[in-house]
Every structure is written in structure tokens, then in C-alpha cells.
Design a protein around this motif. Structure first.
Motif, PDB file in Angstrom:
ATOM      1  N   VAL A 127     -72.348  41.993  98.140  1.00 33.13           N
ATOM      2  CA  VAL A 127     -73.435  42.868  98.540  1.00 33.13           C
ATOM      3  C   VAL A 127     -74.778  42.307  98.051  1.00 33.13           C
ATOM      4  CG1 VAL A 127     -74.061  45.268  98.234  1.00 33.13           C
ATOM      5  CG2 VAL A 127     -71.626  44.818  98.630  1.00 33.13           C
ATOM      6  N   GLY A 172     -75.957  39.205  99.889  1.00 32.41           N
ATOM      7  CA  GLY A 172     -76.484  39.995 101.690  1.00 32.41           C
ATOM      8  C   GLY A 172     -77.667  40.318 101.417  1.00 32.41           C
ATOM      9  N   SER A 173     -77.875  41.400 100.697  1.00 35.77           N
ATOM     10  CA  SER A 173     -79.190  41.841 100.508  1.00 35.77           C
ATOM     11  C   SER A 173     -80.175  41.121 100.236  1.00 35.77           C
ATOM     12  CB  SER A 173     -78.959  43.216  99.319  1.00 35.77           C
ATOM     13  OG  SER A 173     -80.599  43.505  99.190  1.00 35.77           O
ATOM     14  N   LEU A 207     -72.901  42.364 105.347  1.00 39.30           N
ATOM     15  CA  LEU A 207     -71.780  41.837 104.397  1.00 39.30           C
ATOM     16  C   LEU A 207     -70.983  40.905 105.153  1.00 39.30           C
ATOM     17  CD1 LEU A 207     -70.254  42.345 101.898  1.00 39.30           C
ATOM     18  CD2 LEU A 207     -69.054  44.344 103.141  1.00 39.30           C
ATOM     19  N   TYR A 257     -61.985  41.937  99.243  1.00 43.61           N
ATOM     20  CA  TYR A 257     -62.855  42.981  99.534  1.00 43.61           C
ATOM     21  C   TYR A 257     -62.724  44.107  98.715  1.00 43.61           C
ATOM     22  CZ  TYR A 257     -63.955  40.433 103.757  1.00 43.61           C
ATOM     23  OH  TYR A 257     -64.391  39.588 104.899  1.00 43.61           O
ATOM     24  N   PRO A 264     -66.187  44.951  97.085  1.00 39.74           N
ATOM     25  CA  PRO A 264     -66.992  45.966  97.990  1.00 39.74           C
ATOM     26  C   PRO A 264     -66.457  47.142  98.263  1.00 39.74           C
ATOM     27  CG  PRO A 264     -66.618  43.711  98.975  1.00 39.74           C
ATOM     28  CD  PRO A 264     -65.770  43.562  97.740  1.00 39.74           C
ATOM     29  N   GLU A 275     -67.566  49.459  95.522  1.00 37.96           N
ATOM     30  CA  GLU A 275     -69.165  49.487  95.668  1.00 37.96           C
ATOM     31  C   GLU A 275     -69.345  50.561  96.913  1.00 37.96           C
ATOM     32  OE1 GLU A 275     -71.889  45.859  95.438  1.00 37.96           O
ATOM     33  OE2 GLU A 275     -70.051  44.853  94.926  1.00 37.96           O
ATOM     34  N   SER A 276     -68.532  50.684  97.624  1.00 36.07           N
ATOM     35  CA  SER A 276     -68.529  51.519  98.830  1.00 36.07           C
ATOM     36  C   SER A 276     -68.542  53.255  98.389  1.00 36.07           C
ATOM     37  CB  SER A 276     -67.884  51.400  99.862  1.00 36.07           C
ATOM     38  OG  SER A 276     -66.323  51.809  99.557  1.00 36.07           O
ATOM     39  N   PRO A 301     -72.347  46.892  91.047  1.00 31.89           N
ATOM     40  CA  PRO A 301     -71.957  45.615  91.098  1.00 31.89           C
ATOM     41  C   PRO A 301     -71.081  45.323  89.843  1.00 31.89           C
ATOM     42  CG  PRO A 301     -73.883  45.335  92.238  1.00 31.89           C
ATOM     43  CD  PRO A 301     -73.763  46.777  91.552  1.00 31.89           C
ATOM     44  N   GLN A 349     -66.951  45.312 106.985  1.00 27.05           N
ATOM     45  CA  GLN A 349     -68.402  45.452 107.543  1.00 27.05           C
ATOM     46  C   GLN A 349     -68.596  47.095 108.033  1.00 27.05           C
ATOM     47  OE1 GLN A 349     -70.233  42.348 109.045  1.00 27.05           O
ATOM     48  NE2 GLN A 349     -71.723  43.635 110.633  1.00 27.05           N
ATOM     49  N   GLY A 353     -66.747  49.531 106.861  1.00 23.78           N
ATOM     50  CA  GLY A 353     -66.386  50.491 105.827  1.00 23.78           C
ATOM     51  C   GLY A 353     -64.944  51.183 106.000  1.00 23.78           C
TER      52      GLY A 353
END
Length: 413
Positions: free
Chosen positions: A30, A33-34, A40, A222, A225, A228-229, A234, A348, A350
Motif C-alpha cells: 500500500v 503504491g502510494s 495496489l 494479500y 492488505p 489494512e483494509s 502498515p 484491488q 477490496g
């Protein structure tokens, strides 16, 4: 015939660094990607490129190891890995990072496979599962620390530092491994590649590894992530995912004690049950608690299922062991790359529950195929005379008629 603990410690260190580098990217996807302004799914290509390079490079390293020696090839690969890891840390954009990670994965490919082959060369089959469990403990420690350290450093310092650390350690190990003696290579008829590809059991185990890589490694990418969702940082995601490594370490010690009592088929079934339950829990009710439980079960599944299949792979073609183990790695990490890529769209969007639900379903045939094949193969030795057959025409020990004979406990090199 058995390596001493100090020398085996170098093998553990090589695998530790390799696993640290490979698993460190998951809690940073994440943030990467940012940082590069990409979604993602694009950032996840760096993980896919790594595992793809890791898998595809294994045959080249394996054949080189069978020809030039185990230690020499491991040292060369670690030196090249240091270059790739430092290039990853300095990558200016997503595309260059993907390329650098692919190169680094291809270079680190010889570390774990070389360690496993070295044990196969120097430890008799009746003690090999326990010796491999020791290596698995070190590998799992690398996995656990990777997720914890990567999550914390990426959050508080920089994700670039996470890539630089294993590069520096790999460079040091490339020098330290010169103290490790080369084992004597077993003589063989014909080339290593031809010897391996003629084995039907080699192809069967590679099929199991392909499926295992997709389910266990590809989908595990995954898990951070998904954490984190739920709103976790992190560092928190990395800490929860680190439970995987902790469980793998503990599970490796349990497997080491149970290997002589339960047998490989029971260990495979126990590992597959943990794997299925892990993804089922994550699919039914995702939360910090349930995803943490999933990480624990996945680590246990890795210790029981993967270590047993991995030990099986070292028995298949003893006269070209490095090449055989390398092709096992090809299938495992090709499956991992495919699993990561195929699950990228769901991640991606979610849709992590759907992703983990599919993984739970696939875990069932994976376990069945691995257990059935291992039971048919038999204990791996000592084999009967080549002309002795059981009812139905199949040779003793579950070996196909065209296979080289597996090495037994009494074999000496």
C-alpha cells in the motif's frame, strides 16, 4: 555424512536472508503504491515479478550447482542478490522497482534451494526431515521478522531501507560461505536436466507444488492488505502477518518431533487441514482477530504441509538432486506468481472475502493430491531389487518403473 551445527548455521542464515527479502514486500504494498502513485494491483506486480524470477531461475542455478558445486553457486547468487536488493532500494519508479525485484528474486533463488540440496547431500534420508525442520525454523524466522521489520520501518522510516537490509546481509554471506566445504557430487548417467525430466514422480510433485504455491504463497501476499483494509496501519498489518512466521517456527519444531511417529502422509493432512481452516476463517468473518488466527494457521500449514512435500522432493532424483529441487522450486514459485496475479483484481476491488474463500476451496484438492501421491510413493527406501514387483506390476516403494531409485537410509555417498 552430517553437517556440523556451525556449518549448518550458514545454511540457515542464507535461507533466513532470502525469506526476509521475499516476504518483506507484503506489508509495504500500500505504501509503495502510494509513493509511486499507482494502484495496489500495480504495486503487487513487484511481488509477482519477484516470485516469478525466483521460480524461473531455479533450473539454471540447480544445473549449475550439480555441475560446479553447491557452495560456489550459492556464493555467486548471494553476491548478485546484494546488487539487486540495493537496486530495489534505489528504484525511482514503479517500473524500475518491478524489474529490480524480478532480478533480485532470480538471484536469491539459489539460497534456499542450495541449502536444501546441501542437506540432501550430507544427511541420510531417515534424518533428513528433522534436519530440514531446523532449516525451516530459520526460514520462518526470516519470514516473521520480515513482516514485523518491514511494516515498522516502512511506516516510521522508509520502505527503501527494508530492501537495502537483506542486500547488505547477502553481500556478507557471499564472503562467509567460503568456510562451508563442498559436498561430493553424486555420479550420474546423462545430463542432470534429462535425468530429472524422465522422473514421473518429479512431475507429480511439481504439480502439487504449483497448486501449493498459488494457494499458500500467492494468496498470503494479500493478508496484510486485507488487514489494512480494516483501517490498520502498515506496522500493525506487518505485526499481525508476522504471526505466520512465528507459527511456522513453532510448527517446524513440532514437525521435527513428530516426523518419526506420524509419517509424511499424516503430516500432509494435518497441514492441509490448517490451511483450509485458515482461509475459511478469513473468508467468513474478517477482523484483526480472525485474520491473526488465519496467519497462525497458515504458518502451521506451511510447517506441516510444505516441509513434508519439500523433504519428498529431495528423495526423487538423488543423482541430480540440485536440479530436481530447483524444478520443485520452479513449480512452487510459478504457482505463487500466478496466484498473486490472479487474485490481484479481487484484492484491488477490496473483495478479500471472496479471495480467501476460493483459496479455502482449492486447499482441499491440494491436500488430497499431496497425501495420495505421498502414500503411493512410499517411504523412499531402502528399495527392493530393480526387478522385484508387487501385485499389479508397480515397483516396491511406490516408484514408477522409469524412475531412478530413491536413496535409502543405508545409502552412502
Amino acid at each position: 555424512m552430517t553437517t556440523s551445527p556451525p556449518r549448518r548455521g550458514l545454511l540457515c542464515a542464507a535461507g533466513f536472508v532470502s525469506n526476509f527479502d521475499r516476504f518483506s514486500i507484503a506489508p509495504m504494498l500500500v505504501l509503495i503504491g502510494s509513493a509511486f502513485g499507482v494502484p495496489l494491483g500495480t504495486a503487487a506486480l513487484a511481488a509477482s515479478a519477484y516470485t516469478l524470477g525466483y521460480g524461473l531461475a531455479q533450473p539454471a542455478w540447480g544445473m549449475a550447482s550439480d555441475r560446479f558445486g553447491r557452495v560456489r553457486v550459492m556464493r555467486l547468487s548471494l553476491a548478485a542478490s546484494a546488487v539487486g536488493a540495493l537496486a530495489s532500494a534505489a528504484a525511482p519508479g514503479a517500473s524500475s522497482l518491478i524489474v529490480a525485484r524480478g532480478f533480485t528474486g532470480a538471484c536469491f533463488a539459489a539460497a534456499i534451494a542450495g541449502s536444501l540440496t546441501y542437506v540432501g547431500d550430507t544427511v541420510a534420508p531417515d534424518g533428513r526431515q528433522r534436519a530440514l525442520s531446523t532449516l525451516m525454523t530459520a526460514f520462518a524466522l526470516g519470514t516473521a521478522l520480515a513482516t514485523v521489520v518491514a511494516g515498522a520501518l516502512a511506516h516510521w522510516v522508509s520502505w527503501r531501507l527494508v530492501f537495502a537490509l537483506p542486500g547488505l546481509l547477502a553481500g556478507h554471506l557471499a564472503l562467509a560461505l567460503r568456510r562451508l566445504p563442498e559436498p561430493e557430487l553424486a555420479p550420474r548417467e546423462g545430463g542432470a536436466l534429462r535425468t530429472v525430466l524422465r522422473s514421473r514422480w518429479q512431475w507429480y510433485v511439481m504439480g502439487v507444488a504449483l497448486l501449493e504455491g498459488g494457494v499458500l504463497l500467492g494468496c498470503f501476499t494479500y493478508l496484510p492488505p486485507a488487514i489494512e483494509s480494516l483501517g490498520a496501519a502498515p506496522a500493525t498489518a506487518g505485526a499481525v502477518a508476522a504471526l505466520y512466521g512465528a507459527a511456522a517456527m513453532g510448527g517446524a519444531q513440532v514437525v521435527r518431533r513428530l516426523a518419526g511417529r506420524l509419517g509424511p502422509v499424516a503430516l500432509i493432512v494435518a497441514g492441509g487441514a490448517q490451511l483450509t481452516l485458515a482461509y475459511a476463517v478469513a473468508a467468513l468473518h474478517p477482523s484483526l482477530v480472525t485474520l491473526g488466527l488465519s496467519a497462525l494457521l497458515l504458518g502451521g500449514g506451511w510447517a506441516f504441509l510444505h516441509s513434508t512435500v519439500q523433504a519428498w522432493a529431495t528423495l526423487l532424483v538423488p543423482t541430480a538432486r540440485a536440479t530436481g529441487v530447483a524444478f520443485f522450486g520452479v513449480a512452487l514459485y510459478l504457482g505463487s506468481a500466478l496466484g498473486t496475479a490472479l487474485a490481484a483484481e479481487s484484492a484491488q476491488l477490496g473483495c478479500f472475502q471472496r479471495l480467501f474463500g476460493v483459496a479455502a476451496l482449492i486447499s482441499v484438492p491440494l491436500t488430497a493430491l499431496a497425501a495420495y501421491g505421498r502414500r503411493r510413493y512410499g517411504d523412499g527406501g531402502p528399495p527392493r531389487r530393480e526387478g522385484t514387483r508387487r501385485a499389479g506390476g508397480r515397483r516396491a516403494g511406490g516408484r514408477w518403473p522409469s524412475d531412478p531409485r530413491a536413496d535409502g537410509p543405508a545409502r552412502r555417498r
